[in-house]
Structures are given as C-alpha cells and as structure tokens.
Design a protein around this motif. Structure first.
Motif, PDB file in Angstrom:
ATOM      1  N   ARG A   1       0.876  -1.274  -0.155  1.00 58.76           N
ATOM      2  CA  ARG A   1       0.019   0.075   0.111  1.00 58.76           C
ATOM      3  C   ARG A   1       0.859   1.235   0.092  1.00 58.76           C
ATOM      4  N   ILE A   2       0.590   2.353  -0.741  1.00 56.68           N
ATOM      5  CA  ILE A   2       1.209   3.429  -0.747  1.00 56.68           C
ATOM      6  C   ILE A   2      -0.129   4.457  -0.272  1.00 56.68           C
ATOM      7  N   LEU A   3       0.484   5.318   0.646  1.00 55.42           N
ATOM      8  CA  LEU A   3      -0.473   6.098   1.265  1.00 55.42           C
ATOM      9  C   LEU A   3      -0.148   7.570   1.249  1.00 55.42           C
ATOM     10  N   ILE A   4      -1.229   8.145   0.671  1.00 51.35           N
ATOM     11  CA  ILE A   4      -0.614   9.728   0.520  1.00 51.35           C
ATOM     12  C   ILE A   4      -1.798  10.479   1.650  1.00 51.35           C
ATOM     13  N   LYS A   5      -1.293  10.828   2.677  1.00 47.13           N
ATOM     14  CA  LYS A   5      -2.039  11.920   3.562  1.00 47.13           C
ATOM     15  C   LYS A   5      -1.940  13.310   3.252  1.00 47.13           C
ATOM     16  N   LYS A   6      -3.096  14.027   3.177  1.00 45.91           N
ATOM     17  CA  LYS A   6      -3.075  15.301   3.004  1.00 45.91           C
ATOM     18  C   LYS A   6      -3.255  16.161   4.213  1.00 45.91           C
ATOM     19  N   SER A   7      -2.752  17.059   4.803  1.00 48.78           N
ATOM     20  CA  SER A   7      -2.791  17.853   5.873  1.00 48.78           C
ATOM     21  C   SER A   7      -2.450  19.407   5.614  1.00 48.78           C
ATOM     22  N   HIS A   8      -2.406  20.090   6.892  1.00 49.52           N
ATOM     23  CA  HIS A   8      -2.444  21.588   6.740  1.00 49.52           C
ATOM     24  C   HIS A   8      -1.171  22.000   7.686  1.00 49.52           C
ATOM     25  N   ASP A   9      -0.346  22.745   7.389  1.00 45.20           N
ATOM     26  CA  ASP A   9       0.435  23.251   8.388  1.00 45.20           C
ATOM     27  C   ASP A   9      -0.070  24.562   9.037  1.00 45.20           C
ATOM     28  N   LYS A  10       0.595  25.209  10.010  1.00 46.04           N
ATOM     29  CA  LYS A  10       0.071  25.981  10.706  1.00 46.04           C
ATOM     30  C   LYS A  10      -0.284  27.280  10.044  1.00 46.04           C
ATOM     31  N   ILE A  11       0.380  27.567   8.908  1.00 43.99           N
ATOM     32  CA  ILE A  11      -0.059  28.743   8.109  1.00 43.99           C
ATOM     33  C   ILE A  11      -1.288  28.517   7.057  1.00 43.99           C
ATOM     34  N   GLY A  12      -1.725  27.108   6.754  1.00 44.60           N
ATOM     35  CA  GLY A  12      -2.832  26.674   6.203  1.00 44.60           C
ATOM     36  C   GLY A  12      -2.356  26.280   4.840  1.00 44.60           C
ATOM     37  N   ARG A  13      -1.224  25.825   4.358  1.00 48.34           N
ATOM     38  CA  ARG A  13      -0.774  25.432   3.332  1.00 48.34           C
ATOM     39  C   ARG A  13      -0.786  23.928   3.371  1.00 48.34           C
ATOM     40  N   ASP A  14      -1.104  23.322   2.214  1.00 48.16           N
ATOM     41  CA  ASP A  14      -1.488  21.914   2.166  1.00 48.16           C
ATOM     42  C   ASP A  14       0.053  21.071   2.152  1.00 48.16           C
ATOM     43  N   ILE A  15      -0.193  20.166   2.952  1.00 46.57           N
ATOM     44  CA  ILE A  15       1.097  19.341   2.976  1.00 46.57           C
ATOM     45  C   ILE A  15       0.844  17.854   2.586  1.00 46.57           C
TER      46      ILE A  15
ATOM     47  N   PRO B   1       6.572   2.671   8.681  1.00 49.25           N
ATOM     48  CA  PRO B   1       6.308   3.000   7.278  1.00 49.25           C
ATOM     49  C   PRO B   1       7.567   3.399   6.404  1.00 49.25           C
ATOM     50  N   GLN B   2       7.967   3.492   5.198  1.00 47.71           N
ATOM     51  CA  GLN B   2       9.045   4.009   4.535  1.00 47.71           C
ATOM     52  C   GLN B   2       8.515   5.174   3.953  1.00 47.71           C
ATOM     53  N   GLN B   3       9.207   6.302   4.259  1.00 51.24           N
ATOM     54  CA  GLN B   3       8.994   7.526   3.719  1.00 51.24           C
ATOM     55  C   GLN B   3       9.410   7.477   2.083  1.00 51.24           C
ATOM     56  N   ILE B   4       8.752   7.966   1.145  1.00 52.58           N
ATOM     57  CA  ILE B   4       9.100   7.987  -0.258  1.00 52.58           C
ATOM     58  C   ILE B   4       9.508   9.364  -0.932  1.00 52.58           C
ATOM     59  N   LEU B   5       9.101  10.364   0.008  1.00 52.96           N
ATOM     60  CA  LEU B   5       9.443  11.754  -0.432  1.00 52.96           C
ATOM     61  C   LEU B   5      10.740  12.073  -0.196  1.00 52.96           C
ATOM     62  N   LYS B   6      11.311  12.674  -1.383  1.00 53.75           N
ATOM     63  CA  LYS B   6      12.718  13.320  -1.261  1.00 53.75           C
ATOM     64  C   LYS B   6      12.841  14.316  -0.361  1.00 53.75           C
ATOM     65  N   ALA B   7      14.007  14.348   0.212  1.00 52.25           N
ATOM     66  CA  ALA B   7      14.362  15.583   1.003  1.00 52.25           C
ATOM     67  C   ALA B   7      14.066  17.081   0.730  1.00 52.25           C
ATOM     68  N   ARG B   8      13.560  17.956   0.979  1.00 50.62           N
ATOM     69  CA  ARG B   8      13.253  19.271   0.549  1.00 50.62           C
ATOM     70  C   ARG B   8      12.303  19.361  -0.797  1.00 50.62           C
TER      71      ARG B   8
ATOM     72  N   VAL C   1       5.239  17.310  -2.876  1.00 53.97           N
ATOM     73  CA  VAL C   1       4.246  16.392  -3.946  1.00 53.97           C
ATOM     74  C   VAL C   1       3.290  17.534  -4.601  1.00 53.97           C
ATOM     75  N   PRO C   2       3.107  17.602  -5.774  1.00 50.63           N
ATOM     76  CA  PRO C   2       1.946  18.526  -6.406  1.00 50.63           C
ATOM     77  C   PRO C   2       0.798  18.099  -5.761  1.00 50.63           C
ATOM     78  N   THR C   3      -0.081  19.128  -5.470  1.00 51.88           N
ATOM     79  CA  THR C   3      -1.261  18.824  -4.614  1.00 51.88           C
ATOM     80  C   THR C   3      -2.552  18.679  -5.722  1.00 51.88           C
ATOM     81  N   VAL C   4      -2.032  18.873  -7.167  1.00 54.89           N
ATOM     82  CA  VAL C   4      -3.109  18.708  -8.057  1.00 54.89           C
ATOM     83  C   VAL C   4      -2.386  17.628  -9.061  1.00 54.89           C
TER      84      VAL C   4
END
Length: 139
Positions: free
Chosen positions: A57-71, A89-96, A99-102
């Motif tokens: 399973r590859i899980l993509i979770k969408k949340s918001h930071d303190k400013i309200g930006r999508d993470i 879980p293995q993180q597969i996002l590269k450092a810095r 992921v495009p939100t759209v």
C-alpha cells in the motif's frame, strides 16, 4: 468467475460485463467511480525504493501546516489494511521536495491510428460477419 466467463465467451456490451462481474463482487466503473491520474511527474519528488513491489500500500495523506498550506505525506506500508505495531512506514518523499497537490487526470478517450481501425474492422468482420456495423450491440 472464470467458469462463468467460459460459459459466455462472447460478451457484446459493457453492461453485460458489469452484470457478470457483479455476481462475484462490487464493480467500480472507470470515469464514474474512479479516475486515472498522470503520476509520471511525481518521479521528481519521490525516492526510488528498492523492492517497492513488495510493499502492499502506498498512502498519501493530505494535511495543513500552521499557516494553512497543504502538506502531502507519502508512505509505503507492507500490509494492505492493518498496521502492524512494529511496522515503520517507509517515507518515499525526497528531502526538501513537495508533492504536487493537483495531478492531471488522464483522458478516457484516445486517438486510434487508421491502420489500427482497419485491423479492428477486419477482426470484427471475421468474428461477426460483414454486417457488424449495423448491429446495435456492437456500436
């Protein structure tokens, strides 16, 4: 399911396929119940994981930071539905990288070359005789 389809080797309409497959489970229709998205541009922001095919399973979770930006957080899990307590879980996002939100949706129709159309017309004539174009079920 295979036995049922062997008994009906020629199914002429999409509705008949749905009818047959619904006898064995829930049928989700592409374009109505789910869509295809172009994920090729994700290779710029995701790591190449050795043995990723072993993950279930590859899980993509969408949340918001303190400013309200999508993470978006992207993780690989070794199990389908349950989390094992000691599984990390293995993180597969590269450092810095983000992921495009759209993601661009892949269109459900595509252009067929003339050569392919002729080949298909020939196959249809072999299977259903030359009057296949007048049959409503084969539209």
């Amino acid at each position: 399911m295979e036995k049922c389809l062997r008994k009906n080797p020629t199914i002429l309409s999409k509705d008949k396929y749905f009818e047959k497959y619904s006898e064995f489970g829930t049928v989700k229709e592409l374009g109505i119940d789910w869509n295809l998205y172009d994920i090729k541009n994700l290779q710029d922001c995701l790591k190449k994981i050795v043995g990723i095919s072993d993950y279930k399973r590859i899980l993509i979770k969408k949340s918001h930071d303190k400013i309200g930006r999508d993470i978006l957080k992207v993780q690989c899990h070794q199990n389908f539905r349950m989390a094992i307590l000691n599984e990390v879980p293995q993180q597969i996002l590269k450092a810095r990288k983000e992921v495009p939100t759209v993601l661009e949706e892949i269109p459900l129709t595509r252009f067929l070359p003339e050569k392919k159309k002729k080949s298909l017309a020939h196959l249809m004539a072999q299977q259903f005789n030359t009057t296949w174009k007048n049959d409503e079920n084969l539209a």
